[in-house]
Design a protein around this motif. Structure first.
Motif, PDB file in Angstrom:
ATOM      1  N   THR A 600     -31.724  17.430-102.440  1.00  0.00           N
ATOM      2  CA  THR A 600     -31.798  16.578-101.248  1.00  0.00           C
ATOM      3  C   THR A 600     -32.888  15.519-101.404  1.00  0.00           C
ATOM      4  O   THR A 600     -33.883  15.712-102.113  1.00  0.00           O
ATOM      5  CB  THR A 600     -32.118  17.419 -99.991  1.00  0.00           C
ATOM      6  OG1 THR A 600     -33.429  17.969-100.151  1.00  0.00           O
ATOM      7  CG2 THR A 600     -31.105  18.539 -99.801  1.00  0.00           C
ATOM      8  N   ASP A 601     -32.694  14.408-100.690  1.00  0.00           N
ATOM      9  CA  ASP A 601     -33.707  13.354-100.716  1.00  0.00           C
ATOM     10  C   ASP A 601     -34.983  13.804-100.019  1.00  0.00           C
ATOM     11  O   ASP A 601     -36.091  13.401-100.386  1.00  0.00           O
ATOM     12  CB  ASP A 601     -33.157  12.089-100.030  1.00  0.00           C
ATOM     13  CG  ASP A 601     -32.089  11.418-100.881  1.00  0.00           C
ATOM     14  OD1 ASP A 601     -31.936  11.817-102.051  1.00  0.00           O
ATOM     15  OD2 ASP A 601     -31.391  10.526-100.357  1.00  0.00           O
ATOM     16  N   GLU A 602     -34.835  14.649 -99.013  1.00  0.00           N
ATOM     17  CA  GLU A 602     -36.011  15.134 -98.281  1.00  0.00           C
ATOM     18  C   GLU A 602     -36.921  15.940 -99.214  1.00  0.00           C
ATOM     19  O   GLU A 602     -38.153  15.823 -99.171  1.00  0.00           O
ATOM     20  CB  GLU A 602     -35.579  16.012 -97.089  1.00  0.00           C
ATOM     21  CG  GLU A 602     -34.902  15.256 -95.971  1.00  0.00           C
ATOM     22  CD  GLU A 602     -33.434  14.920 -96.265  1.00  0.00           C
ATOM     23  OE1 GLU A 602     -32.917  15.375 -97.304  1.00  0.00           O
ATOM     24  OE2 GLU A 602     -32.819  14.193 -95.460  1.00  0.00           O
ATOM     25  N   GLN A 686     -40.306  12.386 -92.091  1.00  0.00           N
ATOM     26  CA  GLN A 686     -39.906  12.805 -93.438  1.00  0.00           C
ATOM     27  C   GLN A 686     -39.945  11.620 -94.392  1.00  0.00           C
ATOM     28  O   GLN A 686     -39.507  10.513 -94.053  1.00  0.00           O
ATOM     29  CB  GLN A 686     -38.485  13.371 -93.415  1.00  0.00           C
ATOM     30  CG  GLN A 686     -38.436  14.829 -93.007  1.00  0.00           C
ATOM     31  CD  GLN A 686     -37.027  15.373 -93.070  1.00  0.00           C
ATOM     32  OE1 GLN A 686     -36.099  14.728 -92.582  1.00  0.00           O
ATOM     33  NE2 GLN A 686     -36.887  16.554 -93.625  1.00  0.00           N
ATOM     34  N   VAL A 688     -38.483   9.952 -97.689  1.00  0.00           N
ATOM     35  CA  VAL A 688     -37.274  10.039 -98.539  1.00  0.00           C
ATOM     36  C   VAL A 688     -37.237   8.831 -99.478  1.00  0.00           C
ATOM     37  O   VAL A 688     -37.715   7.748 -99.136  1.00  0.00           O
ATOM     38  CB  VAL A 688     -35.984  10.078 -97.694  1.00  0.00           C
ATOM     39  CG1 VAL A 688     -35.839  11.399 -96.965  1.00  0.00           C
ATOM     40  CG2 VAL A 688     -35.925   8.899 -96.730  1.00  0.00           C
TER      41      VAL A 688
END
Ligand code: FE2
Length: 1042
Positions: A600-602, A686, A688
């Motif tokens: 995931t980008d997170e 967050q 990203v």
């Protein structure tokens, strides 16, 4: 030039008007005797051969027995102290031994030639020995009063001694035998001197020194305070052979000896001086009966001698001198004939070395001294092989005197075993407050190995009830001189000997820990391999064993699965997971793999804030021309309804960049990029990634990848970023920025600060094993064909180029956390939340800074104290000019001089933080991130993609490391980041280098603060999906030792 028989034979002294009338008197006396002096007789010279030496040696041997009752015993009183080479030492260039500022322990033995009565007239002599030892030193010199020698070889020496030992007529006959004799007699005799150190003593040998301008000749003398009164007056010279005590008083026949025995109260001083000349008239230059005119060849100061202690009689008797012992680049002129003074010394040396007698170690308490008893408590280290079977002796040095060597031994008891705590009672003369002590090991098992790890010695004077603590915490091979424990700035030391000791200590360290210059890289110790390191800097045996075991265990597991020998690709990401499970899974590593969170980008964004290399991220303040990301490309990914420019201005755009990797040759088998990544802080907080460019040059071959591309395109682009970060983290952030920098600091610390400097005491615990770790890093990771970096990274042989590229831009502000965070624009927690590395680092930094301030304030009472601390300024200069020396780019940022306490506190805080927290954040994360290849590949097996929409899952799998490469990554990540059982963590204090109660109170306070920080981090972590645990103080070792 003085020459017997010339018309004018009177030499005028430069310091006074004393005149030697020897030649005049000789001629007048000879005329009275009915003889004419005429010309001086020819020197009786024979060629100097082995046979001459042998015959002369036998003659000397007999003569020694005749006069002293022993071939080797030398009489006299010996004192010891220090020689400080003059700041303008004229021999500093050609002879390293005489380099300016060098400090040596010395012994000087004073004696009279043949007479037993100190008040009677006699020649006075002195032996100077460099080194506080009973064995020959690096330079031993013999001196006598008088500017010319009464004897030149064994025969003339015997004539002279026989004359002195006979009645007055004997001496008169000898004096009138040759004009030189009379002149030397008048010149050398001293009647009732005030003190031996008030006299001038001459060495008659001629030495040769090789210089850049050809060979020079030198002669030495010991220069006292010119006790003119003790020289013979004109009237006395007329009857120079008459031995007489002073008329007016009746001094003790040992008054000079007594003076030396009470030397501790007086701190007597002398100078070692030298005359230097070119080689011209060989005959007159080498003739010991000819002085070198002071007007033509002035005496130059070579060293200041400070004599502080009387040496016990037995030690004096055991002491050996070797007057042929010379330092490098200085040699005695080879004797051409038996008249050369050098021939005498060579014969003397031969006899002395062949007849040395060993005496048993036994006690001696000087008469008249009161005694006291010390309780001596000794703690041996608890490392493997810390104990010793050697005989342990100690000698105490106090404000009023010193003791002899005393054996610490209990009958029928095995002393000094590993971890032992032993107590001994010793009864010694009263020596006042103990200022330092010497520990000697005699008869140890190991010739070339560290012998005994001594933690500390505590001495209690049972008469005064005073306690003296001596923290040591180091290996001892044969001998160590160490001050008692109180921390002290050099300028505040009141005890002269402790001042000299500090300089001797540092002078020795300068030789023990020489710099190796690595152009473009931090300085390190001059050793090619780990095995070449000084013992003091190597790993403990336990640590070596444990590290090898960690590596062996993980290799066995990998081999069991045949991973290490299989060169094929993985079949799937799950295959990687299976392999990563050969090492224990942490909460972090499990969470990364769970449900493919790593894709995931997170998670990608989180790892640049709290992962293995959390020091790269910077705020995007200005448009980066080489990275032309437009709003069209990423606008749909911004969730506040603002344009890219607006988000940049609002402080929501960040980036990482790897420009230092550009242009480094790749090896063809592996690939790595030099990417730039743009990050966005969503409204939720967050972080990203929103754009990636896999090279430093934009263009069609290097498209900008975004989450708007295909899933495989984007995933592969992110993997290339991680592979570049693996290179950068391993080679620079971890190896250079923690290990190499801390290695440089540690070498500087050992070279420039003595063990009783407060900064040494504070920092030494943060330098444990740091040099070993740095050298091991070079040995295992960098050097040789089998190096780990060559096996897993894509720039084999060019890792050092990356280091140099990056270190060129280094400044110390990168190490000062508040400045580093501000400089990168990541200091605002509202703009960039979830940066747990920053938050925890700042928490600890601020407490560390307060802790350092509190301790330093105990010793530095003002900014002036900082400015005046020459040792600390030398530490900084060495760190600036050698340790963190740069050959390109901006200066390293260390100031030329620090003049305030806050500056000092900042530098010390920086060192402690870097060795502990910074290293922990980069070191102990490795296994959690590098063990799973798809998330953090060490390098890629395919070139970076250049066309969009073509990447398949198989391409991605085939781009990742194969099984054997990944196995090496796992093995070494485990080897490097597995916590070791002997670690000491932040807030823990095992070694008590400080003895001051106030410091110990501050240490307790700091431990409490670390506990509070730990609690607050634990509390914060409760709410995190993946807790950030790497800066929990209980998980941060105090030193970057692995
Ligand atoms: Fe490390």
């Amino acid at each position: 030039m003085l020459w017997p028989g010339s018309e004018c034979v009177v030499t005028t002294m430069t310091e006074d008007n004393w005149q030697n009338c020897g030649f005049q008197i000789y001629r007048s006396l000879k005329r009275k005797d009915g003889t004419e002096s005429g010309k001086p007789p020819l020197l009786r010279s024979t060629s100097f051969t082995a046979d001459t030496i042998r015959k002369a040696s036998v003659q000397w041997y007999k003569m020694k027995w005749q006069f002293t009752g022993s071939a080797n015993d030398l009489w006299g009183e010996e004192v010891q102290g220090y020689a400080v080479i003059d700041a303008n030492s004229p021999l500093a260039g050609p002879v390293d031994f005489f380099r300016s500022g060098r400090v040596n322990q010395i012994r000087v033995r004073f004696f009279n030639l043949s007479r037993g009565d100190d008040a009677s007239d006699d020649f006075r002599c002195a032996f100077l020995k460099f080194g506080e030892t009973e064995n020959e030193g690096p330079l031993d010199l013999s001196f006598s009063t008088g500017r010319v020698s009464c004897f030149h070889n064994t025969a003339t020496l015997q004539e002279f001694l026989t004359a002195l030992d006979g009645d007055e007529d004997c001496t008169r006959d000898w004096a009138l035998r040759m004009p030189n004799n009379y002149y030397a007699l008048a010149d050398g005799i001293r009647r009732y001197p005030k003190c031996r150190t008030a006299l001038d003593y001459h060495n008659y040998a001629t030495f040769s020194v090789k210089t850049g301008n050809g060979n020079k000749l030198v002669r030495f003398r010991l220069h006292g305070n010119n006790d003119v009164d003790s020289r013979l007056s004109k009237q006395e010279q007329e009857e120079a052979w008459i031995i007489q005590r002073p008329d007016m008083e009746l001094p003790s026949d040992t008054y000079l000896q007594q003076k030396l025995r009470n030397i501790a109260q007086e701190n007597l001083t002398m100078k070692l001086q030298v005359q230097i000349r070119d080689i011209t008239d060989v005959k007159s230059v080498f003739d010991p009966t000819t002085e070198w005119e002071e007007n033509d060849f002035p005496w130059c100061d070579l060293a200041d001698l400070c004599l502080s202690y009387s040496v016990p009689k037995l030690s004096t008797e055991r002491a050996k001198y070797n007057f042929c012992s010379l330092p490098e680049h200085i040699q005695m002129v080879v004797p051409e004939g038996t008249e050369d003074y050098g021939s005498l010394i060579q014969i003397q040396e031969k006899v002395l070395t062949s007849t040395t007698r060993k005496k048993h170690q036994e006690g001696l308490t000087p008469a008249g001294h009161k005694e006291t008893t010390f309780l001596v408590h000794v703690e041996t280290g608890n490392h493997l092989f810390s104990g010793t079977d050697a005989g342990v002796y100690i000698a105490l040095y106090g404000t009023k005197g010193r003791t002899k060597k005393i054996l610490l031994d209990k009958l029928f008891h095995n002393d000094f075993e590993r971890g032992s705590k032993e107590s001994y009672y010793i009864t010694v003369p009263v020596i006042g407050d103990v200022k330092f002590l010497q520990v000697f090991l005699i008869g140890g098992k190991y010739t070339f190995k560290r012998e005994w790890f001594l933690n500390y010695i505590v001495l209690m004077d049972l008469t005064t009830r005073k306690l003296f603590e001596v923290p040591v915490y180091r290996w001892i091979s044969d001998k160590i001189t160490i001050p008692t424990g109180e921390a002290m700035l050099y300028q505040k030391e009141r005890n002269t000997d402790r001042k000299y000791l500090r300089r001797i200590w540092l002078d020795e360290r300068d030789k023990l820990y020489p710099w190796a210059r690595k152009e473009g890289l931090p300085g390190c110790i001059a050793s090619e391999t780990y095995n070449g390191l000084p013992d003091e800097l190597k790993y403990s045996t336990e640590r070596q064993i444990e590290k090898k075991k960690i590596l062996a265990d993980v290799l066995i597991k990998l081999k069991l699965h045949k991973y290490t020998t299989v060169f094929q690709s993985f079949d799937s990401f799950d295959d990687f997971k299976t392999m990563s499970e050969v090492v224990p899974s942490s909460e972090t590593s499990a969470a990364i793999k769970e449900d493919d969170r790593w894709r995931t980008d997170e998670e990608f964004g989180r790892e640049f804030l709290a992962g293995v290399n959390p020091v790269m991220i910077r705020r995007y303040k200005e448009p980066i021309q080489k990275f032309p990301v437009t709003n069209d490309m990423v606008g749909n990914l911004l969730d506040r309804g603002l344009s890219l420019d607006q988000e940049i201005k609002a402080g929501h755009i960040y980036y990482v960049d790897y420009p230092h990797m550009a242009g480094l040759p790749r090896n063809g088998e592996f690939f790595v990029s030099d990417p730039i990544v743009m990050f966005y802080v969503r409204d939720s907080g967050q972080l990203v990634p929103i754009a990636i460019q896999l090279s430093q040059e934009p263009g069609p071959k290097s498209p900008i990848w975004t989450p708007n591309d295909s899933e495989m395109d984007w995933l592969l682009a992110k993997m290339f970023v991680k592979a570049a970060d693996s290179h950068y983290q391993s080679i620079y952030s971890h190896l250079v920025q923690t290990h190499f920098l801390m290695e440089a600091v540690t070498v500087t610390l050992h070279r420039q600060l003595p063990p009783n400097h407060p900064v040494y005491k504070l920092l030494i615990q943060h330098c444990t094993f740091t040099v070993a770790a740095g050298q091991m890093g070079r040995d295992l990771l960098l050097n040789g064909e089998d190096s780990v970096f060559k096996k897993i990274l894509a720039i084999p042989g060019h890792e050092i180029d990356l280091m140099k590229n990056r270190f060129k831009d280094f400044t110390v502000n990168e190490l000062i956390m508040p400045k580093a965070m501000a400089d990168r624009g990541v200091d605002d927690a509202k703009l960039l939340p979830n940066y747990h590395f920053r938050d925890d680092a700042m928490l600890i930094w601020n407490t560390l800074s307060e802790y350092v301030s509190k301790i330093m304030a105990l010793f530095y009472k003002s900014d002036t104290d900082v400015a005046d601390d020459s040792e600390m300024q030398a530490f900084l200069a060495d760190l600036r000019e050698e340790g963190l020396r740069k050959s390109a780019g901006p200066p390293n940022g260390l100031p030329k001089k620090i003049t305030s306490l806050p500056e000092l506190v900042e530098i010390i805080t920086m060192i402690i933080f870097h060795s502990s927290c910074y290293h922990a954040a980069l070191n102990f994360t490795q296994i959690d991130y590098f063990s799973f290849g798809p998330n953090y590949p060490s390098s890629m097996r395919r070139a970076p993609p250049s066309k969009k929409g073509e990447t398949t899952m198989q391409d991605v799998i085939d781009s990742l490391p194969n099984k054997s490469t990944q196995a090496v990554s796992i093995a070494f990540a485990s080897y490097l980041s597995e916590p070791l059982s002997d670690e000491v963590y932040l807030g823990e204090y095992q070694d008590s280098h400080f003895t001051e109660t106030e410091v110990r109170e501050i240490l307790d306070w700091f431990s409490d603060e670390m506990e509070k920080i730990s609690q607050s981090i634990h509390k914060r972590n409760i709410d995190l999906d993946i807790p950030y645990v790497y800066l929990l103080p209980e998980r941060v070792p105090k030193a970057a030792g692995q």
